[in-house]
Design a protein around this motif. Sequence first.
Motif, PDB file in Angstrom:
ATOM      1  N   LEU A  74      42.651  51.307  40.926  1.00 20.84           N
ATOM      2  CA  LEU A  74      41.544  50.682  40.798  1.00 20.84           C
ATOM      3  C   LEU A  74      40.383  51.642  40.417  1.00 20.84           C
ATOM      4  N   SER A  75      39.395  51.325  39.620  1.00 24.88           N
ATOM      5  CA  SER A  75      38.417  52.298  39.021  1.00 24.88           C
ATOM      6  C   SER A  75      37.234  51.093  38.556  1.00 24.88           C
ATOM      7  N   GLY A  76      36.235  52.139  38.211  1.00 28.69           N
ATOM      8  CA  GLY A  76      34.981  51.732  37.819  1.00 28.69           C
ATOM      9  C   GLY A  76      33.800  52.020  38.126  1.00 28.69           C
ATOM     10  N   PHE A  77      32.490  51.490  37.707  1.00 31.34           N
ATOM     11  CA  PHE A  77      31.402  52.129  38.136  1.00 31.34           C
ATOM     12  C   PHE A  77      30.426  51.187  37.876  1.00 31.34           C
ATOM     13  N   VAL A  78      29.227  51.248  39.035  1.00 30.87           N
ATOM     14  CA  VAL A  78      27.842  50.372  38.763  1.00 30.87           C
ATOM     15  C   VAL A  78      26.812  51.278  38.265  1.00 30.87           C
ATOM     16  N   PHE A  79      26.294  50.942  37.184  1.00 29.76           N
ATOM     17  CA  PHE A  79      25.173  51.793  36.544  1.00 29.76           C
ATOM     18  C   PHE A  79      23.831  51.035  37.031  1.00 29.76           C
ATOM     19  N   LYS A  80      23.044  51.764  37.751  1.00 26.47           N
ATOM     20  CA  LYS A  80      22.165  51.457  38.338  1.00 26.47           C
ATOM     21  C   LYS A  80      20.926  52.394  38.404  1.00 26.47           C
ATOM     22  N   ASP A  81      19.700  52.092  38.207  1.00 24.78           N
ATOM     23  CA  ASP A  81      18.601  52.929  38.196  1.00 24.78           C
ATOM     24  C   ASP A  81      18.908  54.464  37.567  1.00 24.78           C
ATOM     25  N   GLY A  82      19.697  54.477  36.408  1.00 22.09           N
ATOM     26  CA  GLY A  82      19.869  55.827  35.823  1.00 22.09           C
ATOM     27  C   GLY A  82      21.127  56.395  36.065  1.00 22.09           C
ATOM     28  N   GLN A  83      21.857  56.043  37.103  1.00 23.31           N
ATOM     29  CA  GLN A  83      22.850  56.734  37.588  1.00 23.31           C
ATOM     30  C   GLN A  83      24.291  55.897  37.528  1.00 23.31           C
ATOM     31  N   ASN A  84      25.436  56.592  37.378  1.00 24.93           N
ATOM     32  CA  ASN A  84      26.660  55.698  37.657  1.00 24.93           C
ATOM     33  C   ASN A  84      27.360  55.950  39.122  1.00 24.93           C
ATOM     34  N   HIS A  85      27.329  54.811  39.745  1.00 23.85           N
ATOM     35  CA  HIS A  85      27.808  54.901  41.050  1.00 23.85           C
ATOM     36  C   HIS A  85      29.444  54.614  41.026  1.00 23.85           C
ATOM     37  N   TYR A  86      30.402  55.435  41.479  1.00 22.06           N
ATOM     38  CA  TYR A  86      31.757  55.265  41.005  1.00 22.06           C
ATOM     39  C   TYR A  86      32.221  54.269  42.251  1.00 22.06           C
ATOM     40  N   VAL A  87      33.417  53.323  41.729  1.00 19.21           N
ATOM     41  CA  VAL A  87      33.854  52.461  42.474  1.00 19.21           C
ATOM     42  C   VAL A  87      34.949  53.035  43.403  1.00 19.21           C
ATOM     43  N   ASN A  88      34.833  52.906  44.527  1.00 24.20           N
ATOM     44  CA  ASN A  88      35.868  53.711  45.453  1.00 24.20           C
ATOM     45  C   ASN A  88      36.910  52.546  45.860  1.00 24.20           C
ATOM     46  N   SER A  89      36.615  51.284  45.880  1.00 20.98           N
ATOM     47  CA  SER A  89      37.670  49.972  46.232  1.00 20.98           C
ATOM     48  C   SER A  89      36.998  48.919  45.457  1.00 20.98           C
ATOM     49  N   LEU A  90      37.778  47.740  45.266  1.00 20.49           N
ATOM     50  CA  LEU A  90      37.493  46.554  44.615  1.00 20.49           C
ATOM     51  C   LEU A  90      38.072  45.274  44.994  1.00 20.49           C
ATOM     52  N   ASP A  91      37.760  44.598  45.553  1.00 20.91           N
ATOM     53  CA  ASP A  91      38.162  43.257  46.183  1.00 20.91           C
ATOM     54  C   ASP A  91      37.825  42.314  45.157  1.00 20.91           C
ATOM     55  N   LEU A  92      39.186  41.565  44.858  1.00 27.73           N
ATOM     56  CA  LEU A  92      38.923  40.420  43.693  1.00 27.73           C
ATOM     57  C   LEU A  92      39.653  39.311  44.178  1.00 27.73           C
ATOM     58  N   HIS A  93      38.981  38.143  43.963  1.00 25.13           N
ATOM     59  CA  HIS A  93      39.600  36.712  44.180  1.00 25.13           C
ATOM     60  C   HIS A  93      39.266  36.034  42.939  1.00 25.13           C
ATOM     61  N   THR A  94      40.461  35.229  42.434  1.00 23.42           N
ATOM     62  CA  THR A  94      40.124  34.521  41.043  1.00 23.42           C
ATOM     63  C   THR A  94      40.486  33.028  41.525  1.00 23.42           C
ATOM     64  N   ASP A  95      39.834  32.083  40.900  1.00 26.19           N
ATOM     65  CA  ASP A  95      40.127  30.816  40.761  1.00 26.19           C
ATOM     66  C   ASP A  95      40.515  30.523  39.405  1.00 26.19           C
ATOM     67  N   TRP A  96      41.652  29.820  39.231  1.00 21.90           N
ATOM     68  CA  TRP A  96      42.496  29.424  38.156  1.00 21.90           C
ATOM     69  C   TRP A  96      42.495  28.171  37.714  1.00 21.90           C
ATOM     70  N   SER A  97      42.398  27.853  36.074  1.00 21.87           N
ATOM     71  CA  SER A  97      42.301  26.623  35.556  1.00 21.87           C
ATOM     72  C   SER A  97      43.804  25.980  35.702  1.00 21.87           C
ATOM     73  N   GLN A  98      43.578  24.591  35.599  1.00 21.57           N
ATOM     74  CA  GLN A  98      44.859  23.857  35.512  1.00 21.57           C
ATOM     75  C   GLN A  98      44.594  22.835  34.534  1.00 21.57           C
ATOM     76  N   PRO A  99      45.293  22.667  33.233  1.00 23.39           N
ATOM     77  CA  PRO A  99      46.681  23.458  32.911  1.00 23.39           C
ATOM     78  C   PRO A  99      46.073  24.810  32.563  1.00 23.39           C
ATOM     79  N   GLY A 100      47.386  25.698  32.055  1.00 23.72           N
ATOM     80  CA  GLY A 100      47.007  26.955  31.387  1.00 23.72           C
ATOM     81  C   GLY A 100      47.288  28.156  32.454  1.00 23.72           C
ATOM     82  N   ASN A 101      46.451  27.848  33.550  1.00 25.69           N
ATOM     83  CA  ASN A 101      46.489  29.140  34.449  1.00 25.69           C
ATOM     84  C   ASN A 101      45.509  30.395  33.930  1.00 25.69           C
ATOM     85  N   TYR A 102      44.409  29.771  33.624  1.00 23.91           N
ATOM     86  CA  TYR A 102      43.541  31.000  33.024  1.00 23.91           C
ATOM     87  C   TYR A 102      42.446  31.075  33.973  1.00 23.91           C
TER      88      TYR A 102
END
Length: 314
Positions: free
Chosen positions: A223-251
């Motif tokens: 897991l990685s990433g950063f939020v750029f806000k007010d001139g600084q990069n704030h590094y991601v410590n953890s990331l929770d992710l939920h995805t809704d998928w389309s049907q058909p195709g599962n995109y």
Amino acid sequence: MSIKPHDDHMHTNTGEPNFNESMYFNFYDRKRRLGGFVRVGNRPNEHYAEVTITVYKPDGTALFNYKRPEIVDNSAFDAGGMKFEVIEPFKHLRVSYDGHAVYLAQPMDLEDPRKAFTTNPHQPLQLQLDYYGLSPMYGGEAPVENTEMVFARGHTEQHVKAVGSITVDGQQTPIEGMGLRDHSWGPRSWQSPKFYRWLTCEFDESFGFMGSQIVMQNGTEILSGFVFKDGQNHYVNSLDLHTDWSQPGNYHEAIKTKLRTTGGDFEITGRVMTMLPLRNRRDGKTTRIAEGMTEWRCGDHVGYGLSEYLDQIA
């Protein structure tokens, strides 16, 4: 991991059969509701470059092209009509393209690329964009152990402003938007992750984010990433992710994520506006790379960027 100005330039070909050096730039113009991305990935030891251009139009149609032009070395990003130039490291880069692209009234036609390219019209396409750095650079270089199952040795990203124009079939449209740029080098295999999710967004010139979840074939999660806000990069410590998928195709079609960073927590939702289904084939394996032009929301902020989901297709 430190980043030096020379990292914005080309790197030494370290000789692995799958050595890759690539740059990627995306953009979105809110006023014109026009977005897209470009990429050149040099594979000098395989003697070709991967060249991609995508344009998402406001009516839900798209333009796309992918080429594998021959290259002789890793001296520049200049192949297949696409050229990237570093004017000033970290501050100013230039992107140009002069060629054609297939016009897709139904972008999902790309599920069958051969049919999509032979049954849809092709249009002349020119792109001229100057990219200016907004955020500090993010990333660096790490050692590589298994060169066959790795995604990059070095990797940098930056939120940017994009200014220029795009010309489709002779009709020029000015562009003034924001985006994210990416630069990586070292051995790369698109088949090395089991899957990954890569999320990019710019809310305004002082607020944007990148979130990345990579799960390798052995189950290791990165897991990685950063939020750029007010001139600084704030590094991601953890990331929770939920995805809704389309049907058909599962995109993927809707996303909820929570980024916990050194500068606080950010709850963000995304809605895919236009989906382009891309793929990579190698050694009998098929990798699907779903590219969603996405509208993002964080509190009262509305932003735009890409959500890129890579999956290995059995």
